[in-house]
Design a protein around this motif. Structure first.
Motif, PDB file in Angstrom:
ATOM      1  N   LEU A  82       0.806  -1.219   0.000  1.00 53.86           N
ATOM      2  CA  LEU A  82       0.000   0.000   0.000  1.00 53.86           C
ATOM      3  C   LEU A  82       0.841   1.272   0.000  1.00 53.86           C
ATOM      4  CD1 LEU A  82      -2.883  -0.879   2.474  1.00 53.86           C
ATOM      5  CD2 LEU A  82      -3.110  -0.361   0.055  1.00 53.86           C
ATOM      6  N   VAL A  83       2.094   1.164   0.460  1.00 56.68           N
ATOM      7  CA  VAL A  83       2.922   2.380   0.501  1.00 56.68           C
ATOM      8  C   VAL A  83       3.131   2.978  -0.892  1.00 56.68           C
ATOM      9  CG1 VAL A  83       4.174   1.848   2.631  1.00 56.68           C
ATOM     10  CG2 VAL A  83       5.118   1.130   0.448  1.00 56.68           C
ATOM     11  N   TRP A  84       2.928   2.153  -1.918  1.00 59.43           N
ATOM     12  CA  TRP A  84       3.095   2.666  -3.290  1.00 59.43           C
ATOM     13  C   TRP A  84       1.869   3.449  -3.761  1.00 59.43           C
ATOM     14  CZ3 TRP A  84       7.829   2.594  -5.220  1.00 59.43           C
ATOM     15  CH2 TRP A  84       8.739   1.654  -4.711  1.00 59.43           C
ATOM     16  N   GLY A  85       0.781   3.362  -2.986  1.00 59.76           N
ATOM     17  CA  GLY A  85      -0.455   4.051  -3.362  1.00 59.76           C
ATOM     18  C   GLY A  85      -0.249   5.544  -3.548  1.00 59.76           C
ATOM     19  N   ALA A  86       0.487   6.150  -2.624  1.00 62.29           N
ATOM     20  CA  ALA A  86       0.679   7.595  -2.695  1.00 62.29           C
ATOM     21  C   ALA A  86       1.431   7.992  -3.969  1.00 62.29           C
ATOM     22  CB  ALA A  86       1.431   8.078  -1.465  1.00 62.29           C
ATOM     23  N   CYS A  90      -1.097   9.097   5.034  1.00 61.61           N
ATOM     24  CA  CYS A  90       0.244   9.518   4.601  1.00 61.61           C
ATOM     25  C   CYS A  90       0.856   8.506   3.634  1.00 61.61           C
ATOM     26  CB  CYS A  90       1.175   9.673   5.799  1.00 61.61           C
ATOM     27  SG  CYS A  90       0.610  10.826   7.035  1.00 61.61           S
ATOM     28  N   MET A  91       0.604   7.226   3.910  1.00 69.25           N
ATOM     29  CA  MET A  91       1.212   6.178   3.072  1.00 69.25           C
ATOM     30  C   MET A  91       0.482   6.002   1.753  1.00 69.25           C
ATOM     31  SD  MET A  91       2.023   3.015   5.553  1.00 69.25           S
ATOM     32  CE  MET A  91       0.340   2.796   6.038  1.00 69.25           C
ATOM     33  N   VAL A  92      -0.857   6.022   1.837  1.00 70.81           N
ATOM     34  CA  VAL A  92      -1.659   5.578   0.694  1.00 70.81           C
ATOM     35  C   VAL A  92      -2.072   6.720  -0.214  1.00 70.81           C
ATOM     36  CG1 VAL A  92      -3.808   4.396   0.086  1.00 70.81           C
ATOM     37  CG2 VAL A  92      -2.508   3.657   2.058  1.00 70.81           C
ATOM     38  N   LEU A  93      -2.302   7.895   0.374  1.00 70.04           N
ATOM     39  CA  LEU A  93      -2.951   8.953  -0.402  1.00 70.04           C
ATOM     40  C   LEU A  93      -2.096  10.192  -0.648  1.00 70.04           C
ATOM     41  CD1 LEU A  93      -5.862   9.552  -1.562  1.00 70.04           C
ATOM     42  CD2 LEU A  93      -6.261  10.818   0.537  1.00 70.04           C
ATOM     43  N   GLY A 126      12.953   2.051   3.819  1.00 70.16           N
ATOM     44  CA  GLY A 126      12.214   2.178   2.567  1.00 70.16           C
ATOM     45  C   GLY A 126      11.935   3.643   2.276  1.00 70.16           C
ATOM     46  N   PHE A 127      11.394   3.921   1.084  1.00 65.17           N
ATOM     47  CA  PHE A 127      11.240   5.317   0.660  1.00 65.17           C
ATOM     48  C   PHE A 127      10.215   6.094   1.475  1.00 65.17           C
ATOM     49  CE2 PHE A 127       7.226   5.869  -1.622  1.00 65.17           C
ATOM     50  CZ  PHE A 127       6.781   4.557  -1.655  1.00 65.17           C
ATOM     51  N   SER A 128       9.350   5.380   2.234  1.00 60.84           N
ATOM     52  CA  SER A 128       8.314   6.113   2.967  1.00 60.84           C
ATOM     53  C   SER A 128       8.776   6.599   4.340  1.00 60.84           C
ATOM     54  CB  SER A 128       7.059   5.247   3.107  1.00 60.84           C
ATOM     55  OG  SER A 128       7.358   4.071   3.820  1.00 60.84           O
TER      56      SER A 128
END
Lengths: 182, 386, 208
Positions: free
Chosen positions: B186-190, B258-261, B312-314
């Motif tokens: 899900l972190v790629w969602g943003a 913050c992670m998804v959107l 990771g990038f987040s």
């Protein structure tokens, strides 16, 4: 190269990087106003014209208030629409009269293009069009939906606001209408 | 000399330069107010920030202190912001179309990534606001400020500077145990949202994230529901706020929005590449207990990243993993320097100075203006200055 | 701008699935970056040819079906919605790329040398994925053949952005990330085009 030396050099470079960025960041914070002016405003970076109404075409002092006619604005960033609108503003340093309007020449060709009659209290605009290329007044809700949506009966065409900054002066009361041109 | 006393003196000496600097940053030097309420609020916030810095330097723990500051800022933000806009425009919490064309719409940092391409190529900012430096929330101010923060702490913005993030951070701390587990993908969602809003903003010449997705309209301002389309947009932001900012963070103990959107967060991850600070794991000390993987609020740590000793990038440099690591393997780090040891302490201290400086610059203003309004309410019975 | 958006959104998804096939192909053929680029150029020319062929087909479809059609708005809006739904469904499907299928039959085809990347490109170019069909729908509403070809050319440019770094293999370290972002983007772009379809239908019905 000696491993220890290379680690030291890398560490020193890292610390140098941090120092440069910390100083740079501090300069950006402290010089925010000056930098915003020189980097952005002086370089003509602007809010998109569909929101601000665009550049001023000409101004007219109406005695007690100011009328501003803007240049035509087309929608879009890279691919602009064929249609455009012209925004007309009336600004007052204190307050505007309850009713105002008159003939307006929107393309600065010396001939009047339309006649508007604005009743600020009742939020009503009546108008008469002379030029054939004028489609009518834009609806207020169009700013976020469809910028060229027409207002049919003049009940939703008037923007009324306060504390508007224009040309470095804050005007306490202001109104605008947008005229759609084909 | 007593060891604790010695530690207190050292910490006080480390706090002193910041206390001096923040005196100017918080605006204490510019008392121009007629009454005493404003200076009292600013002084209280100045004391609050310095106490917090002292505690974090003294205890060596980062995240809890950060969270107190961060959540206080998020709760304080709507109080000052909404009332200030109310005084400017005369209507409460809503922006109407007249505000759009009169430039009385504040510019917010989340707007930056979606406006950057049109700004570079056409010098136009696709957002209704103003470049006028007189207006406190002008686009020009925010862009330069963002550049400064990016140099200082990079993606650290998301856990130290963002005046919305505290809502989620707070909600994610309300329950003791995570009741649901989220998929790390899900972190790629943003990133996907970032790409979508960049493209659609160019296509429609309007700030699509702000109009359609931003959940934080719920604690700042939103458009008056003047058309069916605006009604749909209103429902969307309310659902996103309740779902991604309140319920899911509460259930998962993660900062879901913050992670998804958040497109700004994804954008800031890319900007962070130029920043000298990051968090590293000392692989020689790692006990492989995976506590950090479980606890990271933005799922920035995976087994693969542990293996590399990198985040990771987040990762938003909140310091939680550094605090909770039983093997003391996670460290603040300056790129290029060795991981851990004395370097880690230096890196953390410098990072804290920079993060607290930004907080003194923006957070102090936000908290003190809310405090001022509260004091105003107590003394005059009204929160308005006019 | 739609064409670029479509290209960009489909490119990122297509590529992430095709890379595992195209990559070994490059590695097997030429080790030099220059050689990889010349292969990529041929591959791209094939793709461009496929796209332009589609541009012509889209134009004639539009001519015969949509010109002077009173239900034009409804038809276009409806097609937008249908293909957008396919696009979203794609998120749930395990995708295979044309290039992967091609690699399997490559031996049988016995195509060698310069022709293979060209053919590979052409066949991936006429691949009927939902984003491509959306582009087709969009292009069929145009009333000028040149405009139509230009549209598909831009669509091609949009997707090409993602192919350029292939020869520079190091740039694709996080292939997993690209793939996930691509899939999320499929859904988001699908929703965006459904919204556009609904708006088109509502506008045709005079509701907005």
């Amino acid at each position: 190269m000696n491993r220890k030396l290379s680690i030291t050099i890398k560490a020193l470079l890292g610390i140098l990087w941090t120092t440069v960025f910390a100083v740079g960041g501090m300069m950006l914070f402290m010089g925010n106003r000056v930098l915003a002016q020189s980097l952005l405003i002086d370089n003509n970076v602007q809010i998109i014209s569909k929101y601000t109404g665009g550049e001023t075409s000409y101004e007219k002092d109406k005695g007690g208030y100011l009328m501003v006619v803007r240049e035509p604005v087309r929608d879009g960033v890279f691919n602009k629409t064929k249609k455009s609108f012209v925004q007309v503003d009336w600004f007052a340093k204190e307050s505007l009269p309850g009713e105002l309007g008159g003939s307006i020449d929107i393309d600065s060709d010396g001939r009047d293009d339309l006649l508007v009659d604005i009743d600020i209290k009742n939020n009503k605009v009546t108008y008469e069009v002379y030029g054939s290329n004028i489609e009518g007044l834009a609806s207020r809700s169009a700013v976020t939906d469809y910028i060229f949506k027409r207002d049919e009966d003049g009940k939703d065409a008037l923007y009324h606001y306060r504390n508007r900054s224009y040309g470095g002066i804050v005007y306490k009361e202001g109104i605008s209408v947008r005229i759609i041109i084909q | 000399m007593n060891k604790t006393l010695k530690k207190i003196i050292v910490t006080a000496l480390l706090t002193a330069p910041f206390a001096f600097g923040s005196y100017f940053v918080t605006g204490l030097f510019s008392w121009r107010s007629d009454g005493l309420l404003q200076p009292i609020s600013v002084l209280a916030v100045w004391l609050f920030i310095n106490t917090m810095l002292f505690i974090t330097l003294f205890t060596g723990k980062t995240d809890k202190v950060r969270a107190i500051l961060f959540i206080t800022m998020a709760i304080a933000f709507p109080i000052g912001f909404i009332l200030q806009l109310f005084e400017l425009r005369g209507h409460f919490m809503t922006a109407v179309m007249s505000d759009v064309i009169s430039g009385n719409v504040p510019f917010c940092h989340i707007v930056i990534p979606q406006t950057i391409i049109p700004a570079v190529f056409t010098k136009q900012i696709v957002f209704p606001g103003t470049m006028d430096l007189g207006f406190q929330h002008s686009a020009s101010f925010m862009i330069i400020f963002w550049l400064g923060v990016s140099l200082f702490i990079g993606k650290g913005w998301c856990s130290w500077t963002c005046f919305y993030g505290g809502w989620e951070d707070g909600c994610s701390r309300l329950s003791r145990k995570a009741r649901i587990k989220l998929n790390p993908k899900l972190v790629w969602g943003a990133v996907a949202v970032l790409l979508l809003v960049i493209l659609t903003t160019i296509e429609t010449a309007s700030p699509t994230y702000c109009l359609w997705l931003c959940p934080f309209k719920a604690c700042s301002e939103f458009f008056e529901v003047a058309s069916p389309l605006l009604a749909v947009q209103t429902v969307i932001f309310i659902v996103l706020f309740i779902g991604l900012v309140i319920i899911l963070p509460f259930l998962s103990k993660k900062r879901v929005q913050c992670m998804v959107l958040c497109p700004f967060g994804a954008f800031q991850s890319a900007v962070d590449k130029i920043n000298p600070f990051d968090i590293r794991i000392d692989k020689t000390k790692c006990l492989k207990c995976k506590k950090c993987i479980k606890e990271c609020p933005v799922m920035a740590i995976s087994e693969a990243s542990l293996e590399k000793g990198k985040m990771g990038f987040s990762c938003m440099k909140c310091g939680k993993c550094v605090d909770i690591c039983p093997g003391k393997a996670a460290h603040f780090h300056i790129k290029g320097t060795p991981v851990g040891g004395a370097f880690a302490r230096v890196a953390r201290t410098i990072f804290l100075y920079l993060a607290f400086t930004i907080f003194a610059g923006i957070g102090a203003g936000i908290i003190s203006s809310a405090l001022y309004r509260i004091l105003l309410l107590i003394t005059t019975g009204s929160m308005l200055t006019q | 701008m739609n064409n670029l958006i479509l290209g960009l959104s489909s490119g990122i998804a297509c590529l992430s699935y095709c890379v595992p096939v195209i990559l070994p192909f490059y590695l097997a053929r030429g080790n030099r970056v220059g050689k990889n680029f010349s292969d990529l150029l041929l591959f791209m020319s094939g793709r461009l040819a496929g796209y332009l062929l589609f541009g012509i087909a889209a134009f004639f479809t539009g001519r015969f079906l949509l010109e002077n059609n009173p239900y034009r708005g409804y038809l276009l809006g409806g097609t937008y919605i249908i293909f957008s739904i396919f696009l979203i469904l794609e998120f749930f499907r395990k995708r295979t790329c044309t290039a992967r299928k091609l690699e399997a039959v490559r031996g049988k085809l016995k195509v060698r040398g310069l022709l293979f990347p060209l053919l590979l490109g052409f066949l991936t170019g006429i691949n009927l994925c939902p984003t491509f069909m959306l582009a087709f729908t969009e292009a069929s509403s145009m009333n000028n053949l040149l405009e139509c070809l230009w549209f598909f050319f831009l669509f091609f440019v949009g997707t090409t952005v993602y192919f350029v770094p292939i020869p520079l293999l190091g740039l694709l370290r996080n292939r997993e990330g690209v793939r996930i972002v691509g899939r999320f983007l499929l859904v988001l772009v699908g929703i965006w085009f459904i919204y556009k379809g609904i708006m088109l239908i509502l506008a045709s019905g005079g509701i907005i």
